[in-house]
Scaffold this active site. Sequence first.
Site, PDB file in Angstrom:
ATOM      1  N   SER A 130       5.053   9.695   7.248  1.00 49.87           N
ATOM      2  CA  SER A 130       4.330   8.530   6.721  1.00 49.87           C
ATOM      3  C   SER A 130       2.904   8.554   7.265  1.00 49.87           C
ATOM      4  O   SER A 130       2.636   9.160   8.300  1.00 49.87           O
ATOM      5  CB  SER A 130       4.975   7.230   7.208  1.00 49.87           C
ATOM      6  OG  SER A 130       6.317   7.165   6.850  1.00 49.87           O
ATOM      7  N   CYS A 275      -2.108   4.184  -1.693  1.00 53.19           N
ATOM      8  CA  CYS A 275      -2.609   4.580  -0.369  1.00 53.19           C
ATOM      9  C   CYS A 275      -4.090   4.377  -0.086  1.00 53.19           C
ATOM     10  O   CYS A 275      -4.434   3.987   1.023  1.00 53.19           O
ATOM     11  CB  CYS A 275      -2.227   6.023  -0.114  1.00 53.19           C
ATOM     12  SG  CYS A 275      -0.444   6.212   0.009  1.00 53.19           S
TER      13      CYS A 275
HETATM   14  P1  NAD Z   1       7.876   4.617  -1.052  1.00 53.97           P
HETATM   15  O1  NAD Z   1       7.801   3.160  -0.932  1.00 53.97           O
HETATM   16  O2  NAD Z   1       7.918   5.270  -2.393  1.00 53.97           O
HETATM   17  O3  NAD Z   1       9.153   5.158  -0.245  1.00 53.97           O
HETATM   18  C1  NAD Z   1       9.494   4.734   1.035  1.00 53.97           C
HETATM   19  C2  NAD Z   1      11.006   4.585   1.084  1.00 53.97           C
HETATM   20  O4  NAD Z   1      11.405   4.321   2.431  1.00 53.97           O
HETATM   21  C3  NAD Z   1      11.548   3.417   0.249  1.00 53.97           C
HETATM   22  O5  NAD Z   1      12.438   3.906  -0.740  1.00 53.97           O
HETATM   23  C4  NAD Z   1      12.254   2.513   1.270  1.00 53.97           C
HETATM   24  O6  NAD Z   1      13.441   1.923   0.776  1.00 53.97           O
HETATM   25  C5  NAD Z   1      12.558   3.494   2.383  1.00 53.97           C
HETATM   26  N1  NAD Z   1      12.768   2.866   3.689  1.00 53.97           N
HETATM   27  C6  NAD Z   1      11.985   1.961   4.330  1.00 53.97           C
HETATM   28  N2  NAD Z   1      12.502   1.648   5.523  1.00 53.97           N
HETATM   29  C7  NAD Z   1      13.655   2.348   5.656  1.00 53.97           C
HETATM   30  C8  NAD Z   1      14.639   2.445   6.676  1.00 53.97           C
HETATM   31  N3  NAD Z   1      14.536   1.770   7.817  1.00 53.97           N
HETATM   32  N4  NAD Z   1      15.706   3.248   6.463  1.00 53.97           N
HETATM   33  C9  NAD Z   1      15.824   3.957   5.308  1.00 53.97           C
HETATM   34  N5  NAD Z   1      14.916   3.909   4.310  1.00 53.97           N
HETATM   35  C10 NAD Z   1      13.834   3.126   4.485  1.00 53.97           C
HETATM   36  O7  NAD Z   1       6.641   5.196  -0.216  1.00 53.97           O
HETATM   37  P2  NAD Z   1       5.889   6.597  -0.423  1.00 53.97           P
HETATM   38  O8  NAD Z   1       4.896   6.495  -1.514  1.00 53.97           O
HETATM   39  O9  NAD Z   1       6.900   7.691  -0.435  1.00 53.97           O
HETATM   40  O10 NAD Z   1       5.059   6.660   0.931  1.00 53.97           O
HETATM   41  C11 NAD Z   1       5.695   6.881   2.170  1.00 53.97           C
HETATM   42  C12 NAD Z   1       4.621   7.157   3.213  1.00 53.97           C
HETATM   43  O11 NAD Z   1       3.905   8.344   2.854  1.00 53.97           O
HETATM   44  C13 NAD Z   1       3.567   6.062   3.340  1.00 53.97           C
HETATM   45  O12 NAD Z   1       3.179   5.970   4.699  1.00 53.97           O
HETATM   46  C14 NAD Z   1       2.418   6.581   2.513  1.00 53.97           C
HETATM   47  O13 NAD Z   1       1.176   6.104   2.986  1.00 53.97           O
HETATM   48  C15 NAD Z   1       2.500   8.066   2.745  1.00 53.97           C
HETATM   49  N6  NAD Z   1       1.973   8.907   1.659  1.00 53.97           N
HETATM   50  C16 NAD Z   1       2.209   8.591   0.346  1.00 53.97           C
HETATM   51  C17 NAD Z   1       1.741   9.432  -0.663  1.00 53.97           C
HETATM   52  C18 NAD Z   1       1.977   9.129  -2.127  1.00 53.97           C
HETATM   53  O14 NAD Z   1       1.441   9.849  -2.960  1.00 53.97           O
HETATM   54  N7  NAD Z   1       2.747   8.129  -2.499  1.00 53.97           N
HETATM   55  C19 NAD Z   1       1.063  10.610  -0.336  1.00 53.97           C
HETATM   56  C20 NAD Z   1       0.867  10.913   1.026  1.00 53.97           C
HETATM   57  C21 NAD Z   1       1.326  10.053   2.004  1.00 53.97           C
HETATM   58  C1  UGA Z   2      -4.391  10.442  -2.855  1.00 50.54           C
HETATM   59  C2  UGA Z   2      -4.933  11.729  -2.215  1.00 50.54           C
HETATM   60  O1  UGA Z   2      -5.592  12.508  -3.218  1.00 50.54           O
HETATM   61  C3  UGA Z   2      -3.810  12.548  -1.582  1.00 50.54           C
HETATM   62  O2  UGA Z   2      -4.361  13.682  -0.904  1.00 50.54           O
HETATM   63  C4  UGA Z   2      -3.053  11.678  -0.581  1.00 50.54           C
HETATM   64  O3  UGA Z   2      -1.965  12.388  -0.031  1.00 50.54           O
HETATM   65  C5  UGA Z   2      -2.532  10.438  -1.300  1.00 50.54           C
HETATM   66  O4  UGA Z   2      -3.642   9.713  -1.889  1.00 50.54           O
HETATM   67  C6  UGA Z   2      -1.844   9.466  -0.387  1.00 50.54           C
HETATM   68  O5  UGA Z   2      -2.056   9.486   0.814  1.00 50.54           O
HETATM   69  O6  UGA Z   2      -1.129   8.661  -0.951  1.00 50.54           O
HETATM   70  P1  UGA Z   2      -3.193   9.836  -5.146  1.00 50.54           P
HETATM   71  O7  UGA Z   2      -3.531   8.444  -4.772  1.00 50.54           O
HETATM   72  O8  UGA Z   2      -1.803  10.145  -5.538  1.00 50.54           O
HETATM   73  O9  UGA Z   2      -3.533  10.834  -3.925  1.00 50.54           O
HETATM   74  O10 UGA Z   2      -4.129  10.310  -6.349  1.00 50.54           O
HETATM   75  P2  UGA Z   2      -5.672  10.749  -6.463  1.00 50.54           P
HETATM   76  O11 UGA Z   2      -5.749  11.906  -7.352  1.00 50.54           O
HETATM   77  O12 UGA Z   2      -6.305  10.898  -5.135  1.00 50.54           O
HETATM   78  O13 UGA Z   2      -6.305   9.515  -7.223  1.00 50.54           O
HETATM   79  C7  UGA Z   2      -6.450   8.259  -6.599  1.00 50.54           C
HETATM   80  C8  UGA Z   2      -7.199   7.314  -7.508  1.00 50.54           C
HETATM   81  O14 UGA Z   2      -8.574   7.686  -7.620  1.00 50.54           O
HETATM   82  C9  UGA Z   2      -6.659   7.265  -8.939  1.00 50.54           C
HETATM   83  O15 UGA Z   2      -6.641   5.934  -9.388  1.00 50.54           O
HETATM   84  C10 UGA Z   2      -7.649   8.095  -9.721  1.00 50.54           C
HETATM   85  O16 UGA Z   2      -7.719   7.726 -11.069  1.00 50.54           O
HETATM   86  C11 UGA Z   2      -8.937   7.766  -8.986  1.00 50.54           C
HETATM   87  N1  UGA Z   2      -9.978   8.815  -9.126  1.00 50.54           N
HETATM   88  C12 UGA Z   2      -9.793  10.051  -8.596  1.00 50.54           C
HETATM   89  C13 UGA Z   2     -11.153   8.527  -9.803  1.00 50.54           C
HETATM   90  O17 UGA Z   2     -11.341   7.395 -10.300  1.00 50.54           O
HETATM   91  N2  UGA Z   2     -12.108   9.495  -9.925  1.00 50.54           N
HETATM   92  C14 UGA Z   2     -11.940  10.734  -9.398  1.00 50.54           C
HETATM   93  O18 UGA Z   2     -12.872  11.586  -9.538  1.00 50.54           O
HETATM   94  C15 UGA Z   2     -10.754  11.027  -8.715  1.00 50.54           C
END
Ligand code: NAD
Ligand code: UGA
Length: 464
Positions: A130, A275
């Site tokens: 996370s 995020c």
């Molecule tokens: P999400 O909400 O899709 O998934 C998290 C899951 O964890 C949920 O399904 C929830 O039910 C579960 N959970 C919470 N507490 C729990 C517990 N105690 N036991 C078991 N399950 C539990 O979140 P996500 O988008 O996968 O993001 C997770 C982390 O990764 C965040 O910190 C986020 O910032 C980071 N992150 C997300 C992305 C992305 O693209 N979504 C990319 C990079 C990093």
């Molecule tokens: C972003 C980062 O790119 C990932 O590296 C990171 O792991 C992730 O957040 C995270 O921590 O959750 P994501 O949010 O999935 O990924 O998608 P992006 O492609 O980064 O786009 C984010 C937002 O910016 C979108 O709404 C997209 O439409 C917007 N965006 C992106 C613009 O408006 N202009 C651009 O040129 C690029």
Amino acid sequence: MKFKKKILCIGAGYVGGPSMAMLAYKCPDYKVTVVDMNFERIDAWNSQDLPVYEPGLNKIVKKARGKNLFFAKDIEKQIKEADIIFVSVNTPTKTFGAGAGMAADLQYWEKTARQILENSYSPKIVIEKSTLPVKTALAMEKILSSPSGKIRFDVLSNPEFLAEGTAVQDLENPDRVLIGSHETRNGLKARQELVNIYSRWVPKEKIITSNIWSSELSKLVANAFLAQRVSSINSISALCEKTDADISEVAKAVGMDSRVGDKFLQAGIGFGGSCFKKDILNLVYLCSYYGLQEVADYWESVVKINEYQQDRFIANILRSMFNTLAGKRICILGFAFKANTGDTRESPAIYIARKLLGEHAEVVISDPKALKNAESDLADVKGDVKYIEDPYLAASGSHAIAILTDWDLYRRLDFRKIYRSMIKPAFLFDGRNIVDHRKCFGIGFNVYPIGKPALSHLHTANGN
Ligand code: NAD
Ligand code: UGA
């Protein structure tokens, strides 16, 4: 089959599910289990209809599921058996108490740490996947210092950099994998174990290691830098609209400087996703906490410009449509926060749809993957809102179209056919600058891109 090691991931969300599917696919000799307290999600991961839409994900899950990839509900038993535990639970912005609206809410994280402690009878490597505030590993270690002190936990930081919509390719071919650890003998040993796992498919030079605090902070900073580029280009799009400069031409000229680079310079209605905003606010909170107010203000401005961009878009719709939207039908093309995902978390479309409904417009929402989420995002709003997947049906009878997601399919629509089915004068607000504006203007639309001069028949007729 006897597996080399047992890996567990707590949290089967957008990160936990795809990242563990890739790990299992690349390391058939490791048993990989993913658990979640949300049992519906686990059922979905075990079904044909995965809870996360990502191009290419189905194939990988199908190859590994049931062989060395498992989605399970018995969290405690799985913790007991695991050698390595990834923690990939959600870390949203805190909505209450100290730091509300800014700091990360670490309740899910802490609950997981306690659960690991209570159910562990053998040494484990615990990996933060996370996104967390810098120094969280310290809290993790304090919780995991078991009362008897007999069980060894080594805490690593291995933030995830995948972007939604391209998760599979990002996981298979990442720009880098970052692993942070304490630089002690045990810390380095644990770090090496994780390096060895990623080395199965990631070239060695792309696996970078650091101290644990740099790793935690790098993740927040990487997202802040990406979001800052989006806000930078969006701020300039406002100036372009005042000066008849064209944001695409400016972005091209600026981005061709290899020191700047051409990625993330696409102007639009602002960034969404679960995020960017939460991670920047978290960074802002950390800076304030450490007394660095100027630094906090600098990063907070990235979020402010993002809000400003969405407000500007709505104001432009209202002004162009003669300052009233009441009773007018507006078709929103795209509700996901970006293309190739069904995710709508923090999507600018939520804010924009609510504002349009607030103006008493009739809103029709179309999206190829996000309609279910859109319905739940707007479940509490009063007003006339419809959900129609077919973009032609959705646009028919509308006064205006607003493109809010950069889905490829919208580039290929037959706008002549759409124009014929709309109320005239027909308006097209391209919030992502993805369609051929001149062509649509030629068809008869009044076209309003972002950061480019509007193409309006109304202005020409009035001589304005
Ligand atoms: P999400 O909400 O899709 O998934 C998290 C899951 O964890 C949920 O399904 C929830 O039910 C579960 N959970 C919470 N507490 C729990 C517990 N105690 N036991 C078991 N399950 C539990 O979140 P996500 O988008 O996968 O993001 C997770 C982390 O990764 C965040 O910190 C986020 O910032 C980071 N992150 C997300 C992305 C992305 O693209 N979504 C990319 C990079 C990093
Ligand atoms: C972003 C980062 O790119 C990932 O590296 C990171 O792991 C992730 O957040 C995270 O921590 O959750 P994501 O949010 O999935 O990924 O998608 P992006 O492609 O980064 O786009 C984010 C937002 O910016 C979108 O709404 C997209 O439409 C917007 N965006 C992106 C613009 O408006 N202009 C651009 O040129 C690029």
